[in-house]
Enzyme design. Structure first.
Site, short mmCIF file in Angstrom:
data_model
loop_
_atom_site.label_atom_id
_atom_site.label_comp_id
_atom_site.label_asym_id
_atom_site.label_seq_id
_atom_site.Cartn_x
_atom_site.Cartn_y
_atom_site.Cartn_z
CG HIS A 9 28.54 27.09 27.48
ND1 HIS A 9 27.32 27.55 26.93
CD2 HIS A 9 29.54 27.49 26.32
CE1 HIS A 9 27.27 27.84 25.62
NE2 HIS A 9 28.34 27.49 25.12
CG ASP A 245 31.99 54.03 25.11
OD1 ASP A 245 32.71 53.63 26.08
OD2 ASP A 245 31.79 55.06 24.61
#
Length: 307
Positions: A9, A245
């Site tokens: 982060h 995908d």
């Protein structure tokens, strides 16, 4: 087959993570036509928009440590809100007309915050509303700038919306000794917080990093000096995780594992893009109150089967 991703982060936020995954998936499916891939490649030039701060001073470094890491035992569970349940909740909270119904994220967040205050009161055996409660919501700033920043701008392009609820939100019942929190009042307070955020937080370039850091320090000082409950929230809704995908079709399920941060809730879309999964991390004692809260269970399922 499952794909896991671990990122720091310190260099990314949820939007950056989403951009990286989209770019990765499009690259994996590249059939020689690279026209679409460059548009989602993360741009690592955020420093040109947000001038870095000088943290060479040791006192600043010590105060920059992450708040929330705990050695105590905390537990993470999923509270899943189906689209139909969220619609029912939004309809209940719509005031004075359906046109003023809160967004699904705002409705779910307000309900969870209400349950958190009630759970804290019960676990501490104190009167509801006897101490304030703060909610910190991490918000993406990219679309809030004028003009908007690129969505594939990498980094932590976020600000914190901080709302504090006090005893003024506690409603005493005329014919009962019980006290409750008016959920509609809580939604109104969150809405007001959003409006104030737009007015007070700079979304114009050049960005004042020192002023933003000062706001963070003021909030940390408040938490040190005032006894209050706290809940941190991040919404990963509307991110295109379910569009990624890699060659085996779109994901059946996307989620976030438990994290070592206390009193945190992360919201993420269900596969249909309308429902919401809330991943809540609290103490085991607080979690027991969440799992038995009838109002929460009216709208959410606890840890349902993924498939």
């Amino acid at each position: 087959m499952a794909i896991g991703l671990k990122m720091s982060h310190k260099i990314v936020d949820g939007t950056t993570c989403g951009s990286f995954i989209s770019c990765w998936a499009k690259t994996a499916l590249d059939d020689g036509d690279n026209d679409q891939v460059p548009s989602v490649i993360p741009k690592f030039d955020a420093a040109s928009y947000f001038p870095p701060l000088d943290f060479s001073n040791s006192s600043q470094l010590s105060s920059a440590k992450l708040v929330g890491i705990s050695k105590h035992k905390y537990i993470t569970k999923r509270f899943v809100f189906d689209a139909s349940k969220i619609a029912t909740l939004q309809s209940y909270l719509a005031s004075p007309s359906p046109a003023h119904a809160p967004t699904r994220v705002l409705a779910v967040l307000a309900l969870i915050w209400k349950c958190a205050m009630e759970a804290s009161s019960k676990s501490s055996n104190i009167a509801l509303g006897s101490r304030p409660s703060s909610l910190r919501l991490t918000m993406d700033l990219r679309r809030r700038f004028e003009p908007p920043l690129p969505q594939n701008l990498a980094g932590n392009v976020v600000s914190n919306l901080i709302v504090i609820a006090t005893a003024s939100l506690i409603k005493g019942q005329e014919e009962s000794d019980d006290e409750t929190i008016d959920l509609k009042d809580l939604v109104a307070k969150l809405r007001k917080g959003f409006e104030q955020q737009k007015e007070t937080y700079s979304t114009k370039q050049p960005f004042d990093s020192n002023k933003a850091w000062q706001r963070v320090q003021e909030y940390r000082k408040l938490r040190r000096n005032v006894d209050m409950d706290h809940l941190s929230c991040a919404s990963w809704c509307r991110f295109a995780f379910y569009e990624a995908d890699f060659g085996w079709g779109k994901p059946a399920w996307v989620s976030i594992p438990s994290i070592p941060l206390k009193d945190v809730v992360i919201l993420i879309d269900k596969r249909d893009g309308k429902g919401i999964e809330a991943l809540l991390t609290v103490s085991e004692e607080i979690m027991e109150h969440f799992e038995s809260n009838p109002e929460l269970l009216k709208y959410a399922s606890v840890n349902p089967r993924v498939m």
